[in-house]
Design a protein around this motif. Structure first.
Motif, mmCIF file in Angstrom:
data_model
loop_
_atom_site.group_PDB
_atom_site.id
_atom_site.type_symbol
_atom_site.label_atom_id
_atom_site.label_comp_id
_atom_site.label_asym_id
_atom_site.label_seq_id
_atom_site.Cartn_x
_atom_site.Cartn_y
_atom_site.Cartn_z
ATOM 1 N N THR A 180 22.073 41.925 42.752
ATOM 2 C CA THR A 180 22.337 40.586 42.212
ATOM 3 C C THR A 180 23.324 39.845 43.108
ATOM 4 O O THR A 180 24.067 40.455 43.898
ATOM 5 N N LEU A 181 23.363 38.521 42.922
ATOM 6 C CA LEU A 181 24.348 37.717 43.661
ATOM 7 C C LEU A 181 25.757 38.170 43.294
ATOM 8 O O LEU A 181 26.646 38.265 44.151
ATOM 9 N N HIS A 182 25.957 38.464 42.025
ATOM 10 C CA HIS A 182 27.268 38.945 41.577
ATOM 11 C C HIS A 182 27.720 40.152 42.384
ATOM 12 O O HIS A 182 28.830 40.192 42.941
ATOM 13 N N ASP A 183 26.831 41.143 42.491
ATOM 14 C CA ASP A 183 27.225 42.379 43.168
ATOM 15 C C ASP A 183 27.385 42.162 44.674
ATOM 16 O O ASP A 183 28.268 42.752 45.305
ATOM 17 N N THR A 184 26.544 41.305 45.227
ATOM 18 C CA THR A 184 26.676 41.014 46.668
ATOM 19 C C THR A 184 28.041 40.396 46.960
ATOM 20 O O THR A 184 28.742 40.799 47.894
ATOM 21 N N ILE A 185 28.437 39.430 46.138
ATOM 22 C CA ILE A 185 29.733 38.762 46.357
ATOM 23 C C ILE A 185 30.876 39.761 46.171
ATOM 24 O O ILE A 185 31.828 39.807 46.968
ATOM 25 N N MET A 186 30.794 40.591 45.131
ATOM 26 C CA MET A 186 31.866 41.578 44.903
ATOM 27 C C MET A 186 31.977 42.532 46.089
ATOM 28 O O MET A 186 33.079 42.896 46.517
ATOM 29 N N MET A 187 30.828 42.948 46.627
ATOM 30 C CA MET A 187 30.850 43.866 47.776
ATOM 31 C C MET A 187 31.480 43.203 48.994
ATOM 32 O O MET A 187 32.381 43.739 49.626
ATOM 33 N N VAL A 188 30.975 42.007 49.307
ATOM 34 C CA VAL A 188 31.416 41.353 50.546
ATOM 35 C C VAL A 188 32.896 40.987 50.465
ATOM 36 O O VAL A 188 33.605 41.015 51.473
ATOM 37 N N SER A 189 33.374 40.705 49.244
ATOM 38 C CA SER A 189 34.801 40.365 49.125
ATOM 39 C C SER A 189 35.688 41.571 49.413
ATOM 40 O O SER A 189 36.897 41.425 49.628
ATOM 41 N N ASN A 190 35.102 42.780 49.432
ATOM 42 C CA ASN A 190 35.879 43.956 49.869
ATOM 43 C C ASN A 190 36.133 43.935 51.375
ATOM 44 O O ASN A 190 37.031 44.618 51.859
ATOM 45 N N TYR A 191 35.299 43.188 52.075
ATOM 46 C CA TYR A 191 35.339 43.238 53.543
ATOM 47 C C TYR A 191 35.912 41.970 54.170
ATOM 48 O O TYR A 191 36.397 42.019 55.302
#
Ligand code: CP
Length: 303
Positions: free
Chosen positions: A83-94
């Motif tokens: 989902t867009l939600h999970d993509t954003i959460m992942m990328v915000s780790n980096y």
């Protein structure tokens, strides 16, 4: 600007817009500055782009930052159903900042509501394109010497064109007068006309792209008919070539007239216009580099 994200041009006050224009001017004088040293910026493009992605990435590189991301979502795990939600959460780790373009209206607003890092909306469906608006304002300011009291004629796809929607909203600070030239199917949506009425902004609607309209114009803002937004391709075929600007149509135009286009163009501006000194669209795209350097520094709180 709330929570440091830039989702809509109305996230900026008039003072913030004027400060950004001044910052863009400084970046144009000196684009290579080591202001993003140690920062990583993600560019997530769920829709195609040439100018927006490359000018943002150039801006980051010229400011000494690093870029991660994708230009084709089919190579990301969203193609596996993430989902867009999970993509954003992942990328915000980096990354320290996420610049995203998405085909769904409201996607950037949604992401900004939970993202731990700021979001810059690089275009969400037919809704908004605020960084384009900043470079449009910078281009208008540079060529006209002011943003106040300009007659702006918008031509083409005013229904789906997110750049005209954002620009219309930004201009409310500067007492503009608008001409909207579009066929019935691609007229300016009613909510933007209500916005004009509520804020006392004069506007006129035309289906003819006439000499009278061109000759009273300061900024002629041409737009592409957005094939990707049509559900009925027969309708696209019917309206795609209704408005084409040709050099001969500029004979009676004002000396200060400048022609803008967010690009890419398809058939809206004939190639014989390119050599006219009033054609400004390629320079406009170059201005995007400086405007986006200013935006990135603002959302990251870098002076
Ligand atoms: N103006 C604009 O948004 O261009 P791209 O689609 O190439 O980014």
């Amino acid at each position: 600007m709330s929570n440091n994200s830039l989702v809509s041009i109305s996230d900026f006050s008039k003072d913030e817009i004027l400060e950004l224009l001044e910052d863009a001017r400084r970046f144009e004088e000196n684009p290579n500055q080591n202001l993003l040293s140690g920062k990583v910026v993600a560019t997530l493009f769920f829709e195609p782009s040439t100018r927006t992605r490359l000018s943002f990435e150039t801006a980051i590189n010229r400011l000494g930052g690093r870029v991660i991301g994708f230009s084709d979502a089919s190579t990301s795990s969203s193609s596996k159903g993430e989902t867009l939600h999970d993509t954003i959460m992942m990328v915000s780790n980096y990354a320290d900042l996420i610049i995203m373009r998405h085909y769904l209206e409201g996607a950037a607003r949604y992401a900004s509501e939970f993202s731990p890092v700021p979001i810059i909306n690089a275009g969400d469906g037919a809704n908004q394109h605020p960084s384009q608006t900043m470079l449009d304002l910078y281009s208008m300011y540079k060529t006209q010497g002011t943003l106040d009291n300009l007659t702006i004629t918008m031509v083409g796809d005013l229904k789906y064109g997110r750049t005209v929607h954002s620009l219309l909203m930004a201009m409310y600070y500067f007492k503009p007068r608008f001409n909207f030239v579009a066929c019935e199917e691609l007229k300016m949506p009613v909510e933007y006309k209500i916005f004009c009425e509520k804020h006392g902004i004069e506007y006129h609607e035309y289906t003819d792209f006439s000499a009278d309209v061109i000759n009273e114009t300061d900024i002629l803002y041409m737009t592409r008919v957005q094939r990707e937004r049509f559900t009925d391709l027969m309708e696209y075929e019917r309206v795609k070539n209704l408005y084409t600007l040709r050099n001969s149509m500029l004979e009676g135009s004002k000396d200060n007239l400048r022609i803008l286009h967010p690009l890419p163009r398809v058939n809206e501006i004939a190639y014989d216009v390119d050599k006219n000194p009033k054609a400004y669209y390629f320079k406009q795209a170059q201005n995007g580099l400086y405007a986006r350097q200013a935006i990135i520094c603002k959302v990251l709180g870098i002076k």
